[in-house]
Scaffold this motif. Structure first.
Motif, PDB file in Angstrom:
ATOM      1  N   LEU A 119     -12.196  -3.329  17.921  1.00  0.00           N
ATOM      2  CA  LEU A 119     -11.345  -2.305  17.299  1.00  0.00           C
ATOM      3  C   LEU A 119     -10.356  -2.938  16.329  1.00  0.00           C
ATOM      4  O   LEU A 119     -10.135  -2.416  15.233  1.00  0.00           O
ATOM      5  CB  LEU A 119     -10.588  -1.525  18.370  1.00  0.00           C
ATOM      6  CG  LEU A 119     -11.403  -0.499  19.144  1.00  0.00           C
ATOM      7  CD1 LEU A 119     -10.552   0.129  20.243  1.00  0.00           C
ATOM      8  CD2 LEU A 119     -11.959   0.584  18.227  1.00  0.00           C
ATOM      9  N   LEU A 129     -11.411   6.153  13.792  1.00  0.00           N
ATOM     10  CA  LEU A 129     -11.699   6.560  15.164  1.00  0.00           C
ATOM     11  C   LEU A 129     -11.518   8.069  15.238  1.00  0.00           C
ATOM     12  O   LEU A 129     -10.711   8.639  14.518  1.00  0.00           O
ATOM     13  CB  LEU A 129     -10.740   5.864  16.137  1.00  0.00           C
ATOM     14  CG  LEU A 129     -10.513   4.369  15.912  1.00  0.00           C
ATOM     15  CD1 LEU A 129      -9.499   3.833  16.907  1.00  0.00           C
ATOM     16  CD2 LEU A 129     -11.820   3.606  16.020  1.00  0.00           C
ATOM     17  N   ALA A 134     -16.816  -2.517  18.403  1.00  0.00           N
ATOM     18  CA  ALA A 134     -15.937  -1.347  18.267  1.00  0.00           C
ATOM     19  C   ALA A 134     -16.662  -0.102  18.768  1.00  0.00           C
ATOM     20  O   ALA A 134     -16.085   0.735  19.462  1.00  0.00           O
ATOM     21  CB  ALA A 134     -15.505  -1.174  16.807  1.00  0.00           C
ATOM     22  N   GLU A 135     -17.944   0.007  18.435  1.00  0.00           N
ATOM     23  CA  GLU A 135     -18.704   1.165  18.910  1.00  0.00           C
ATOM     24  C   GLU A 135     -18.832   1.146  20.433  1.00  0.00           C
ATOM     25  O   GLU A 135     -18.825   2.189  21.081  1.00  0.00           O
ATOM     26  CB  GLU A 135     -20.076   1.223  18.230  1.00  0.00           C
ATOM     27  CG  GLU A 135     -19.945   1.799  16.832  1.00  0.00           C
ATOM     28  CD  GLU A 135     -21.207   1.704  15.992  1.00  0.00           C
ATOM     29  OE1 GLU A 135     -22.110   0.928  16.369  1.00  0.00           O
ATOM     30  OE2 GLU A 135     -21.258   2.406  14.965  1.00  0.00           O
ATOM     31  N   VAL A 141     -16.654   6.129  16.840  1.00  0.00           N
ATOM     32  CA  VAL A 141     -16.207   5.243  15.764  1.00  0.00           C
ATOM     33  C   VAL A 141     -16.990   5.648  14.517  1.00  0.00           C
ATOM     34  O   VAL A 141     -18.216   5.746  14.554  1.00  0.00           O
ATOM     35  CB  VAL A 141     -16.483   3.767  16.129  1.00  0.00           C
ATOM     36  CG1 VAL A 141     -16.210   2.860  14.938  1.00  0.00           C
ATOM     37  CG2 VAL A 141     -15.618   3.353  17.320  1.00  0.00           C
ATOM     38  N   THR A 176     -18.393   4.817  11.163  1.00  0.00           N
ATOM     39  CA  THR A 176     -18.708   3.726  10.227  1.00  0.00           C
ATOM     40  C   THR A 176     -19.497   4.264   9.037  1.00  0.00           C
ATOM     41  O   THR A 176     -20.058   3.495   8.275  1.00  0.00           O
ATOM     42  CB  THR A 176     -19.514   2.622  10.939  1.00  0.00           C
ATOM     43  OG1 THR A 176     -20.663   3.213  11.555  1.00  0.00           O
ATOM     44  CG2 THR A 176     -18.684   1.936  12.008  1.00  0.00           C
TER      45      THR A 176
END
Ligand SMILES: [Zn+2]
Ligand SMILES: [Zn+2]
Length: 174
Positions: free
Chosen positions: A116, A128, A7-8, A141, A143
């Motif tokens: 994602l 996001l 995702a990153e 992103v 986290t």
């Protein structure tokens, strides 16, 4: 699959300069084994993906959960993914996104979307964001445990802090 890392990497892909083949090769500096396969078409496909994916980060930034889900679902439909269990390290089976026949663009897009989709389901759809340090338009992103991230990078964070400090000083002096 380490979905947070994927995702990153989708934020990294969106923030990258992908003007042409060479810039895609540069973006893949940490994955040298992919560099020789990059084509001009990959750059075109990836730039289109950047344009299509940005609305997901913008929707998330304004807490529009439905908007995030809709954008990512539409992209999952447009870019079908072939997940595979990879056993190149038998002690740590994990998911790879695409098969060997896929292009570099397919691979990067598949990793982004699977990362994602997992992030959205596991951590929620509002993780996001778009960097709050104008004029930066990079995405990120978030986290962090308390979902407090606002900037794309340390650099933007300290730039914004300095600007806020100067504004306070000016207000105090005036
Ligand atoms: Zn692997
Ligand atoms: Zn930034």
């Amino acid at each position: 699959m380490d979905f947070i890392r994927y995702a990153e990497s989708s934020a990294g892909l969106l923030n990258a300069d992908l003007t042409d083949r060479d810039s895609v090769v540069t973006h893949l500096a940490a994955r040298a084994w992919l560099q020789a396969q990059v084509t001009d078409r990959d750059a075109v496909v990836l730039r289109r993906f950047q344009k299509d994916l940005r609305p997901a980060f913008e929707a998330s930034a304004r807490d529009d959960a439905q908007g995030v889900v809709d954008v990512v679902n539409a992209l999952l439909e447009r870019h079908p993914i072939t997940p595979r269990i990879a056993d190149h390290n038998p002690a740590r089976l994990h998911i790879h996104v695409a098969n060997k026949a896929a292009s570099v663009a397919d691979l990067l897009i598949g990793e982004s979307l699977l990362g994602l989709a997992n992030l959205i389901c596991d951590l929620g759809p509002t993780r996001l964001g778009v960097c709050a340090a104008t004029p930066c338009t990079n995405v990120y992103v978030d986290t962090s445990p308390n979902q407090s991230r606002r900037y794309c990078s340390e650099r933007c964070s300290s730039r914004a802090n300095v600007a806020a400090y100067r504004a306070r000083q000016k207000a105090a002096a005036g």
